[in-house]
Design a protein around this motif. Sequence first.
Motif, PDB file in Angstrom:
ATOM      1  N   TRP A 177      51.519  59.384 -29.073  1.00  0.00           N
ATOM      2  CA  TRP A 177      52.039  58.195 -28.875  1.00  0.00           C
ATOM      3  C   TRP A 177      53.135  58.097 -27.574  1.00  0.00           C
ATOM      4  CZ3 TRP A 177      51.001  53.591 -31.394  1.00  0.00           C
ATOM      5  CH2 TRP A 177      51.501  52.530 -31.052  1.00  0.00           C
ATOM      6  N   ARG A 178      54.223  59.150 -27.870  1.00  0.00           N
ATOM      7  CA  ARG A 178      55.030  59.166 -26.804  1.00  0.00           C
ATOM      8  C   ARG A 178      54.451  59.431 -25.143  1.00  0.00           C
ATOM      9  NH1 ARG A 178      58.046  62.426 -30.242  1.00  0.00           N
ATOM     10  NH2 ARG A 178      57.342  64.319 -29.063  1.00  0.00           N
ATOM     11  N   GLU A 179      53.172  60.353 -24.953  1.00  0.00           N
ATOM     12  CA  GLU A 179      52.730  60.663 -24.022  1.00  0.00           C
ATOM     13  C   GLU A 179      52.161  59.419 -23.593  1.00  0.00           C
ATOM     14  OE1 GLU A 179      50.445  64.225 -23.635  1.00  0.00           O
ATOM     15  OE2 GLU A 179      51.549  65.384 -25.102  1.00  0.00           O
ATOM     16  N   LEU A 180      51.381  58.693 -24.427  1.00  0.00           N
ATOM     17  CA  LEU A 180      50.463  57.407 -23.802  1.00  0.00           C
ATOM     18  C   LEU A 180      51.310  56.351 -23.565  1.00  0.00           C
ATOM     19  CD1 LEU A 180      47.781  58.189 -26.664  1.00  0.00           C
ATOM     20  CD2 LEU A 180      47.490  58.618 -24.103  1.00  0.00           C
ATOM     21  N   TYR A 181      52.388  55.866 -24.544  1.00  0.00           N
ATOM     22  CA  TYR A 181      52.934  54.866 -24.293  1.00  0.00           C
ATOM     23  C   TYR A 181      54.554  54.734 -24.204  1.00  0.00           C
ATOM     24  CZ  TYR A 181      48.808  53.623 -27.144  1.00  0.00           C
ATOM     25  OH  TYR A 181      47.357  53.664 -27.600  1.00  0.00           O
ATOM     26  N   GLY A 182      55.246  55.960 -24.437  1.00  0.00           N
ATOM     27  CA  GLY A 182      56.445  55.957 -24.304  1.00  0.00           C
ATOM     28  C   GLY A 182      57.215  56.149 -25.427  1.00  0.00           C
ATOM     29  N   ALA A 183      58.202  55.485 -25.880  1.00  0.00           N
ATOM     30  CA  ALA A 183      58.928  55.465 -27.274  1.00  0.00           C
ATOM     31  C   ALA A 183      58.228  55.140 -28.304  1.00  0.00           C
ATOM     32  CB  ALA A 183      60.163  54.458 -26.998  1.00  0.00           C
ATOM     33  N   GLU A 184      58.506  55.792 -29.311  1.00  0.00           N
ATOM     34  CA  GLU A 184      57.734  55.859 -30.691  1.00  0.00           C
ATOM     35  C   GLU A 184      58.230  54.424 -31.001  1.00  0.00           C
ATOM     36  OE1 GLU A 184      57.935  59.177 -33.369  1.00  0.00           O
ATOM     37  OE2 GLU A 184      58.741  60.159 -31.563  1.00  0.00           O
ATOM     38  N   PRO A 185      57.139  53.639 -31.927  1.00  0.00           N
ATOM     39  CA  PRO A 185      57.220  52.330 -32.515  1.00  0.00           C
ATOM     40  C   PRO A 185      58.370  52.341 -33.656  1.00  0.00           C
ATOM     41  CG  PRO A 185      55.094  53.168 -33.238  1.00  0.00           C
ATOM     42  CD  PRO A 185      55.695  54.181 -32.170  1.00  0.00           C
ATOM     43  N   GLU A 186      58.731  53.341 -34.247  1.00  0.00           N
ATOM     44  CA  GLU A 186      59.395  53.658 -35.511  1.00  0.00           C
ATOM     45  C   GLU A 186      59.636  55.068 -35.617  1.00  0.00           C
ATOM     46  OE1 GLU A 186      57.896  53.321 -39.973  1.00  0.00           O
ATOM     47  OE2 GLU A 186      56.781  51.933 -38.595  1.00  0.00           O
ATOM     48  N   ALA A 187      60.771  55.336 -36.213  1.00  0.00           N
ATOM     49  CA  ALA A 187      61.169  56.941 -36.529  1.00  0.00           C
ATOM     50  C   ALA A 187      60.823  57.117 -37.998  1.00  0.00           C
ATOM     51  CB  ALA A 187      62.607  56.851 -36.379  1.00  0.00           C
ATOM     52  N   PRO A 188      60.340  58.204 -38.257  1.00  0.00           N
ATOM     53  CA  PRO A 188      59.844  58.197 -39.784  1.00  0.00           C
ATOM     54  C   PRO A 188      60.924  58.794 -40.549  1.00  0.00           C
ATOM     55  CG  PRO A 188      58.996  60.098 -38.345  1.00  0.00           C
ATOM     56  CD  PRO A 188      59.561  59.151 -37.530  1.00  0.00           C
ATOM     57  N   PRO A 189      61.126  58.528 -41.689  1.00  0.00           N
ATOM     58  CA  PRO A 189      62.038  58.907 -42.613  1.00  0.00           C
ATOM     59  C   PRO A 189      61.882  60.606 -42.789  1.00  0.00           C
ATOM     60  CG  PRO A 189      60.534  57.765 -44.062  1.00  0.00           C
ATOM     61  CD  PRO A 189      60.091  57.543 -42.659  1.00  0.00           C
ATOM     62  N   ALA A 190      62.789  61.237 -43.181  1.00  0.00           N
ATOM     63  CA  ALA A 190      62.719  62.591 -43.487  1.00  0.00           C
ATOM     64  C   ALA A 190      61.814  62.640 -44.642  1.00  0.00           C
ATOM     65  CB  ALA A 190      63.914  63.296 -43.990  1.00  0.00           C
TER      66      ALA A 190
END
Length: 154
Positions: A37-50
Motif C-alpha cells: 500500500w505504501r509503495e503504491l499510494y503513500g501513507a497507510e489508510p490506518e495503523a493496525p493495532p498490536a
Amino acid sequence: MSRVVRAARGWVGTPYVHQAACKGAGCDCLGLIRGLWRELYGAEPEAPPAYTMDWSEPQGAEALWRAAARHLMAKPLSEAASGDVILFRMRDGSVAKHLGVQSAVGETEPGAAAVKPGPAFIHAYAGHGVVESPLSPPWQRRIVARFQFPKELI
C-alpha cells in the motif's frame, strides 16, 4: 504483469517478522500488504493495532476481513486476477488471518498456444519469509475472500 505483482515480487526474500512491514528487513502477511500500500499510494489508510499470532481467534472476530473490506475493493472469489489480495482461513471454523497477493492465474490466454504456469501467490509465511508459492488446491480451498487494490489509486 500488474504493478501490484511487480511490487510484491520486490518483497520476495524479506524475512518473516511478526507485526513488521519493512521491505528487506522483515514483515508478516499483513505487513506485506501494508508495505505494498505504501509503495503504491503513500501513507497507510490506518495503523493496525498490536496483535498476537492468535489475533481475533479467542473472540472469533473477523478483524482482518473487516479491515480489508474498509480499504480494498471486494470481488467475487471466481474472478481471480493477478494482483488480487486473497484472504485465507487456515483452519475450518477459525478466523481468516492470512493474506497474499495472487501473482499468476494459470489460465490459457485467448490466442495463446500454451498454458501459463499454474496459479501462484506471494505471501509472508512464518519460517519462510516472503515467498512466491503455487496456489495449490489445499491453498485454494482456504481462500475466503478476494479483494483488489482501489483502481483510482493505482
